[in-house]
Design a protein around this motif. Structure first.
Motif, mmCIF file in Angstrom:
data_model
loop_
_atom_site.group_PDB
_atom_site.id
_atom_site.type_symbol
_atom_site.label_atom_id
_atom_site.label_comp_id
_atom_site.label_asym_id
_atom_site.label_seq_id
_atom_site.Cartn_x
_atom_site.Cartn_y
_atom_site.Cartn_z
ATOM 1 N N THR A 1 0.839 -1.196 0.000
ATOM 2 C CA THR A 1 0.000 0.000 0.000
ATOM 3 C C THR A 1 0.873 1.245 0.000
ATOM 4 N N ALA A 2 0.378 2.283 -0.670
ATOM 5 C CA ALA A 2 1.133 3.529 -0.798
ATOM 6 C C ALA A 2 0.388 4.679 -0.140
ATOM 7 N N THR A 3 1.118 5.511 0.570
ATOM 8 C CA THR A 3 0.566 6.705 1.203
ATOM 9 C C THR A 3 1.180 7.933 0.555
ATOM 10 N N GLN A 4 0.344 8.870 0.157
ATOM 11 C CA GLN A 4 0.844 10.079 -0.488
ATOM 12 C C GLN A 4 1.434 11.014 0.563
ATOM 13 N N VAL A 5 2.689 11.364 0.389
ATOM 14 C CA VAL A 5 3.403 12.199 1.347
ATOM 15 C C VAL A 5 3.246 13.676 1.017
ATOM 16 N N THR A 6 3.308 14.035 -0.270
ATOM 17 C CA THR A 6 3.133 15.430 -0.687
ATOM 18 C C THR A 6 1.905 15.542 -1.587
ATOM 19 N N LYS A 7 1.182 16.630 -1.410
ATOM 20 C CA LYS A 7 0.012 16.912 -2.251
ATOM 21 C C LYS A 7 0.118 18.357 -2.721
ATOM 22 N N LEU A 8 1.138 18.601 -3.507
ATOM 23 C CA LEU A 8 1.448 19.966 -3.929
ATOM 24 C C LEU A 8 0.828 20.276 -5.290
ATOM 25 N N PRO A 9 0.559 21.536 -5.571
ATOM 26 C CA PRO A 9 -0.031 21.903 -6.862
ATOM 27 C C PRO A 9 0.969 21.856 -8.014
ATOM 28 N N LEU A 10 2.252 21.639 -7.703
ATOM 29 C CA LEU A 10 3.292 21.581 -8.724
ATOM 30 C C LEU A 10 3.979 20.219 -8.680
ATOM 31 N N PRO A 11 4.537 19.756 -9.788
ATOM 32 C CA PRO A 11 5.263 18.487 -9.800
ATOM 33 C C PRO A 11 6.525 18.567 -8.943
ATOM 34 N N VAL A 12 6.813 17.494 -8.221
ATOM 35 C CA VAL A 12 8.045 17.395 -7.441
ATOM 36 C C VAL A 12 9.142 16.866 -8.363
ATOM 37 N N LEU A 13 10.280 17.552 -8.372
ATOM 38 C CA LEU A 13 11.388 17.167 -9.241
ATOM 39 C C LEU A 13 12.267 16.108 -8.584
ATOM 40 N N THR A 14 12.538 16.266 -7.304
ATOM 41 C CA THR A 14 13.392 15.348 -6.560
ATOM 42 C C THR A 14 13.177 15.604 -5.076
ATOM 43 N N PHE A 15 13.708 14.737 -4.218
ATOM 44 C CA PHE A 15 13.488 14.909 -2.781
ATOM 45 C C PHE A 15 14.605 14.244 -1.989
ATOM 46 N N ARG A 16 14.741 14.678 -0.752
ATOM 47 C CA ARG A 16 15.571 14.036 0.267
ATOM 48 C C ARG A 16 14.880 14.177 1.616
ATOM 49 N N LEU A 17 14.979 13.158 2.435
ATOM 50 C CA LEU A 17 14.470 13.199 3.792
ATOM 51 C C LEU A 17 15.639 13.480 4.736
ATOM 52 N N THR A 18 15.434 14.356 5.710
ATOM 53 C CA THR A 18 16.506 14.650 6.662
ATOM 54 C C THR A 18 16.823 13.407 7.493
ATOM 55 N N PRO A 19 18.056 13.304 8.009
ATOM 56 C CA PRO A 19 18.421 12.132 8.818
ATOM 57 C C PRO A 19 17.502 11.887 10.002
ATOM 58 N N ASN A 20 16.960 12.970 10.609
ATOM 59 C CA ASN A 20 16.070 12.775 11.762
ATOM 60 C C ASN A 20 14.629 12.489 11.351
ATOM 61 N N GLY A 21 14.378 12.485 10.036
ATOM 62 C CA GLY A 21 13.059 12.136 9.525
ATOM 63 C C GLY A 21 11.990 13.185 9.723
ATOM 64 N N LYS A 22 12.359 14.384 10.190
ATOM 65 C CA LYS A 22 11.358 15.390 10.524
ATOM 66 C C LYS A 22 11.066 16.373 9.388
ATOM 67 N N THR A 23 11.915 16.399 8.369
ATOM 68 C CA THR A 23 11.753 17.378 7.294
ATOM 69 C C THR A 23 11.993 16.722 5.950
ATOM 70 N N LEU A 24 11.220 17.141 4.968
ATOM 71 C CA LEU A 24 11.381 16.685 3.594
ATOM 72 C C LEU A 24 11.857 17.865 2.754
ATOM 73 N N LEU B 1 12.584 19.337 -0.979
ATOM 74 C CA LEU B 1 12.061 19.092 -2.317
ATOM 75 C C LEU B 1 12.649 20.048 -3.335
ATOM 76 N N GLY B 2 12.683 19.614 -4.586
ATOM 77 C CA GLY B 2 12.992 20.491 -5.703
ATOM 78 C C GLY B 2 11.723 20.766 -6.479
ATOM 79 N N LEU B 3 11.409 22.048 -6.716
ATOM 80 C CA LEU B 3 10.214 22.454 -7.455
ATOM 81 C C LEU B 3 10.581 23.533 -8.459
ATOM 82 N N ALA B 4 9.896 23.545 -9.597
ATOM 83 C CA ALA B 4 10.094 24.592 -10.599
ATOM 84 C C ALA B 4 9.085 25.707 -10.359
ATOM 85 N N VAL B 5 9.577 26.899 -10.013
ATOM 86 C CA VAL B 5 8.699 28.019 -9.660
ATOM 87 C C VAL B 5 9.156 29.283 -10.383
#
Length: 685
Positions: free
Chosen positions: A122-145, A147-151
């Motif tokens: 099963t998959a859970t959607q983590v981001t629900k942004l109005p723009l496409p996500v280009l890439t991502f990294r999760l911080t080592p402590n898991g508290k912050t995501l 993202l790369g976005l074109a704006v």
């Protein structure tokens, strides 16, 4: 020593000359396009498993499809496709505690970040942004995501960018006041790739409004057009982001000065330049596991995209910076830290192979290779060693495990096994000879799949692009020697001066010498191969090349056409002077020709194919894509026009929906069919 090395390479590439059934079936273009492609292997941080990307071909929809697979590194359980892949999944990454897998998927309508548990059902959607996500990294402590976005840089919200994208337009014209009007295969739309941070809830979902980390920053992070997760890293304490970026301005198209910047993950304060003293490229920042050191790749010469990448390490407390193994004459392509921070594992080309090397952070000694012949595409560390994807001239990529202290790697996957079982690959062998200036030049010969001693075969003489590239021991998905071998041709490939993996001086030798030194290597390599391999029919040979290889085809047409029955030019240069004004990445053209076209016009005319059209007389197939902005379409049209006007037999294969490459599966089949028909027409007895 040298002879033994080449013998091992030949042994590693050897394949049976007959299929078990006794019937020869070589590799076909449809086989090539149908192979599943393994990549992006990622080891679990906590157990003995890994995930990887598998790219398959959907022929009905004429596109590639990505899925995520999980593998048991002990090889006791066969690799398993994760069920969440049914909605599309790529770029799988583990959480720091190893309990979750984060990935990219467009199942919601645009690329967003999702996550799944270890079962992958099963998959859970983590981001629900109005723009496409280009890439991502999760911080080592898991508290912050992150993202790369074109704006749009002047937009205060993501909705502002979306509204502007969707706003009706009464006119179609666009006004530009700087270059990179178009880049690679896209026209500039006014957006910038910027980094954003989002807080992760206890349920593992990104919440709140994204915080822009680089507002007003006149640069793309990740870089365009091929940047990604490797362009930025996160500090071990999760407090800041370090990224590589090139300030745009009006000079962006003619400079390669990427610097490393650090910015607080809260978005407070402007990014701080960490490498202001280096006017060349600083890239791929990577933090040591304990957070005390930063490593990255650095070039030294501004404007030269193929300069040697040195491996740099900085002690973040003292600020002391050193290059690891500064006298080692290879260029690092990618790397990762060991768990204890004492060692760095790096990837580099080496004499026609691409190997993993071990660097000691404390010593300046040359690194030690730990993988054998073949082409390592990517790798990751495990608790007991490392895993990597590797291919060679005769085999598509698979995943291997190499335990610490072991001499031999263990193959963990067998994708395409059923299809490969019915295919006979041509036997490949590496050779070397004295080339320009008497220096050693390497090449490969591949026998036809249906090879029989005593027979002679027509030859496909393949010339690689770049020109700072290599036709080494790898399984290429466009210029694959085995498709020619499967069609009944012998193949000869020469890594002429300018090729990568033979030392930086060897690579440097081609700049401002596009038409003399490499041509001498090709001529001597062809003569050497004819003398060494009696199965080559020198009277039935065609030369083929793409990009710089296409330039060389046009150069050969006017300066060395005698050996060839026909020529094939894919996205090649016709007029180097015009190219200097119409290509987008000007730093490349200006470095290779010794300046701008107006400052050094002689440099652009020294090896200009257009000046030798009067000598053209060999049949030539020209191939070009509409969206190739690196070598614009007019270069291909100019070549075809010259051939037709002179009455030289010629054809023009035009792709309105391709760029510098041919990416659509059905177009790939047409490409091969057209090329093979052309070769057969002119090499027939």
């Amino acid at each position: 020593m040298r002879r033994n090395l080449l013998a091992l390479v030949a042994l590693a590439l050897s394949v049976p000359s007959l299929a078990q059934s006794g019937e020869i079936k070589g590799l076909t273009p449809k086989d090539l396009g149908s192979f599943d492609r393994v990549s992006d292997v990622q080891a679990s941080p906590t157990d003995n498993s890994a995930i990887y990307d598998l790219r398959s071909t959907d022929w009905a929809k004429n596109r590639g499809v990505h899925s995520l697979w999980k593998i048991d590194l002990s090889a006791k359980i066969a690799p398993q496709r994760l069920a969440i892949s049914d909605g599309g999944a790529s770029s799988g990454r583990w959480s720091a505690d190893g309990k979750w897998i984060y990935f990219m998927s467009a199942r919601s309508g645009s690329p967003q970040v999702w996550r799944t548990d270890l079962a992958g059902e099963t998959a859970t959607q983590v981001t629900k942004l109005p723009l496409p996500v280009l890439t991502f990294r999760l911080t080592p402590n898991g508290k912050t995501l992150v993202l790369g976005l074109a704006v749009y840089p002047d937009c205060p919200t993501l909705q502002c960018t979306l509204d502007r994208n969707n706003a009706p337009k009464a006119h179609s014209g666009k006004v530009y006041d700087r270059l990179f009007v178009r880049h690679w295969d896209e026209w500039a739309d006014g957006t910038r790739n910027h980094l954003f941070a989002m807080t992760m809830s206890t349920e593992g979902v990104a919440s709140g409004e994204p915080i822009e980390l680089t507002p007003g920053f006149d640069a793309d992070i990740p870089s365009k057009p091929f940047g990604g997760q490797g362009d930025f890293t996160i500090s071990a304490d999760s407090s800041s982001v370090i990224f590589s970026a090139r300030i745009s301005g009006k000079s962006e198209p003619w400079q390669t000065n990427f610097d490393l910047y650090q910015v607080a993950i809260t978005g407070q304060g402007a990014p701080v330049n960490l490498t202001p003293k280096n006017p060349a490229s600083d890239a791929a920042p990577t933090m040591s596991p304990d957070g005390t050191k930063l490593a990255w790749l650095a070039a030294k010469r501004p404007g030269f995209e193929s300069d040697r990448n040195g491996l740099m390490v900085r002690d973040l407390k003292s600020g002391s910076t050193q290059e690891i193994a500064p006298n080692w004459d290879r260029s690092v392509e990618g790397f990762t830290w060991s768990k204890d921070g004492k060692t760095i594992y790096g990837l580099a080309q080496d004499l026609g192979q691409t190997r993993i090397f071990v660097f000691s952070v404390a010593k300046h000694a040359a690194p030690v290779p730990i993988t054998g012949p073949g082409h390592v595409q990517d790798f990751d560390l495990t608790k007991n060693g490392l895993i990597f994807t590797q291919d060679n001239l005769s085999t598509p990529g698979q995943i291997y495990r190499l335990d610490t202290g072991a001499r031999l790697a263990v193959q963990l996957t067998s994708h395409n096994a059923e299809r490969l079982a019915g295919i006979t690959m041509g036997q490949a062998e590496q050779f070397s000879f004295p080339g320009w200036n008497g220096e050693t030049v390497h090449g490969y010969v591949v026998k036809p799949a249906d090879f029989q001693p005593g027979k002679t075969y027509p030859v496909a003489f393949l010339i690689h692009g770049g020109p700072q590239g290599s036709f080494g021991n790898l399984f290429h998905y466009r210029w694959n020697a085995q498709t020619y071998a499967g069609h009944g041709y012998a193949v000869v490939m020469v890594d002429f001066h300018g090729s990568t993996g033979y030392g930086q001086a060897f690579t440097d030798a081609i700049s401002q010498h596009w038409g003399d030194r490499p041509l001498e290597d090709l001529q001597k390599g062809w003569a050497f191969a004819l003398a060494k391999y009696p199965f080559l029919d020198g009277d039935r040979a065609c030369a083929l090349g793409g990009s710089y290889g296409g330039f060389m085809i046009n150069w050969i047409a006017g300066n060395w056409s005698k050996p060839w029955k026909c020529l094939v030019n894919h996205d090649g240069l016709f007029d180097t002077h015009a190219m200097g004004y119409s290509t987008e990445e000007l730093w490349f053209s200006e470095w290779e020709n010794g300046g701008t076209p107006y400052d050094n016009p002689k440099g652009y005319q020294a090896f200009n194919p257009v000046n030798h059209v009067a000598n053209w007389n060999k049949p030539e197939l020209v191939i070009h894509g509409q969206n190739d902005f690196r070598v614009p379409l007019e270069q291909g049209l100019g070549t075809f026009t010259a051939l037709q006007r002179k009455g030289v037999p010629s054809q023009f294969l035009y792709f309105p929906d391709e760029n510098h490459w041919v990416l659509r599966p059905e177009n790939g089949l047409q490409w091969h069919d057209t090329v093979f028909n052309w070769l057969d027409r002119w090499t027939a007895k």
